[in-house]
Design a protein around this motif. Structure first.
Motif, PDB file in Angstrom:
ATOM      1  N   GLN A 178       0.744  32.149  30.547  1.00 33.34           N
ATOM      2  CA  GLN A 178       0.514  30.698  30.522  1.00 33.34           C
ATOM      3  C   GLN A 178       0.324  30.215  31.953  1.00 33.34           C
ATOM      4  O   GLN A 178       1.058  30.626  32.855  1.00 33.34           O
ATOM      5  N   TRP A 179      -0.637  29.327  32.159  1.00 36.34           N
ATOM      6  CA  TRP A 179      -1.015  28.872  33.499  1.00 36.34           C
ATOM      7  C   TRP A 179      -0.752  27.380  33.650  1.00 36.34           C
ATOM      8  O   TRP A 179      -1.040  26.598  32.739  1.00 36.34           O
ATOM      9  N   GLN A 180      -0.209  26.987  34.793  1.00 32.38           N
ATOM     10  CA  GLN A 180       0.028  25.575  35.078  1.00 32.38           C
ATOM     11  C   GLN A 180      -0.226  25.338  36.566  1.00 32.38           C
ATOM     12  O   GLN A 180       0.291  26.065  37.414  1.00 32.38           O
ATOM     13  N   CYS A 181      -1.037  24.314  36.865  1.00 25.16           N
ATOM     14  CA  CYS A 181      -1.308  23.960  38.256  1.00 25.16           C
ATOM     15  C   CYS A 181      -0.945  22.487  38.462  1.00 25.16           C
ATOM     16  O   CYS A 181      -1.416  21.621  37.721  1.00 25.16           O
ATOM     17  N   TYR A 182      -0.113  22.228  39.474  1.00 29.18           N
ATOM     18  CA  TYR A 182       0.391  20.878  39.706  1.00 29.18           C
ATOM     19  C   TYR A 182      -0.452  20.156  40.760  1.00 29.18           C
ATOM     20  O   TYR A 182      -0.634  20.679  41.866  1.00 29.18           O
ATOM     21  N   PRO A 183      -0.949  18.951  40.462  1.00 30.69           N
ATOM     22  CA  PRO A 183      -1.746  18.206  41.440  1.00 30.69           C
ATOM     23  C   PRO A 183      -0.892  17.703  42.594  1.00 30.69           C
ATOM     24  O   PRO A 183       0.321  17.495  42.452  1.00 30.69           O
ATOM     25  N   ASN A 184      -1.553  17.527  43.744  1.00 28.64           N
ATOM     26  CA  ASN A 184      -0.917  16.944  44.935  1.00 28.64           C
ATOM     27  C   ASN A 184       0.355  17.685  45.337  1.00 28.64           C
ATOM     28  O   ASN A 184       1.366  17.092  45.696  1.00 28.64           O
ATOM     29  N   THR A 185       0.314  19.017  45.279  1.00 28.80           N
ATOM     30  CA  THR A 185       1.428  19.850  45.741  1.00 28.80           C
ATOM     31  C   THR A 185       0.856  21.054  46.477  1.00 28.80           C
ATOM     32  O   THR A 185      -0.323  21.388  46.310  1.00 28.80           O
TER      33      THR A 185
END
Length: 277
Positions: free
Chosen positions: A242-249
């Motif tokens: 499972q993939w998750q990318c956090y904005p503005n980090t």
């Protein structure tokens, strides 16, 4: 020069229950994983070693990256851990994947933080002013953690601008408590071992098909040290990720948005109960 004998690792253990091996990055040490171990240890047994040449795991002489795997396997044996989930941040994530390849029957799952099996960065060149401002910001932050004047005057103009995007007091408290001492306790031999692996063109993408356990890959959208595109590439090579990318980090995103990250880890653990059995 490779050492064949495992090196004893200073290790922080918290909580009870199914073991989660938490592996720090470079520079780092076991206690710098507290952002994960404090919440996880409410339900699990967290095991956070200082890797060879880091923290209190002092080591005389040179070594290679593979020696970390020898040390970690010996640690699992010493603690009589037959199976564990591994959480790895940056370099720790690389070692987590290597352990899953080396010890497939002992690793139940992987939580991979800001890492990649073919790590690539796009960090701009570092100037003398970058180093100066980073040093000044770090020293003041140690003396007076999360002082807004220091953050605005030096922090945002230092190398921290590539490590974090959200220059908050909470983030700078983590930098004061967990980053500075880890940097100072990282040995030249540890730096040399990492550099040798990167200079050799480290790339384990093709081996990842052997990893069948559930994986969670978390990345920061503005990471300059290990780019989110290289993290995504790794996630796509893993069979069950499972993939998750956090904005503005950026690379230190667990210190920028700790509640969000730990909430997402909890959600993934609840969806994959098999990794903690």
């Amino acid at each position: 020069m490779q050492s064949s004998k495992p090196h004893w690792l200073n290790t922080y253990i918290q909580g009870q229950g199914f073991p989660i091996l938490c592996l720090h990055g470079h520079p780092g040490k076991g206690s710098s994983m507290s952002v994960f171990t404090q919440p996880l240890s409410q339900h699990f047994k967290t095991v956070s070693p200082d890797l060879r040449g880091y923290g209190k795991s002092r080591f005389q002489g040179s070594f290679v990256m593979q020696d970390h795997l020898i040390d970690l396997e010996a640690l699992l044996d010493r603690l009589q851990i037959e199976k564990c989930l591994i959480l790895g941040w940056s370099l720790g994530g690389i070692l987590a994947m290597e352990l899953a390849l080396k010890l497939p029957k002992r690793v139940t799952g992987l939580i991979l933080i800001a890492t990649a099996a073919r790590p690539r960065g796009n960090h701009p060149p570092i100037s003398w002013q970058d180093n100066l401002f980073t040093g000044v910001a770090s020293i003041i932050n140690q003396l007076q953690p999360s002082w807004q004047w220091n953050i605005d005057t030096f922090g945002k103009k230092s190398l921290y601008r590539y490590l974090v995007q959200q220059h908050t007091g909470a983030t700078y408290r983590y930098l004061a408590s967990d980053a500075m001492s880890a940097f100072l306790q990282t040995s030249p031999a540890a730096q040399a071992a990492l550099n040798a692996a990167l200079n050799a063109g480290y790339n384990r993408l093709e081996a990842l098909e052997q990893i069948r356990v559930p994986c969670l890959m978390l990345a920061g959208s503005e990471d300059r040290h290990i780019t989110p595109s290289s993290s995504l590439e790794t996630a796509q090579y893993l069979k069950n990720c499972q993939w998750q990318c956090y904005p503005n980090t950026a690379h230190l995103f667990p210190w920028e948005i700790p509640q969000q990250v730990n909430s997402d880890i909890d959600t993934w653990l609840a969806a994959h109960p098999e990794v903690t059995k």
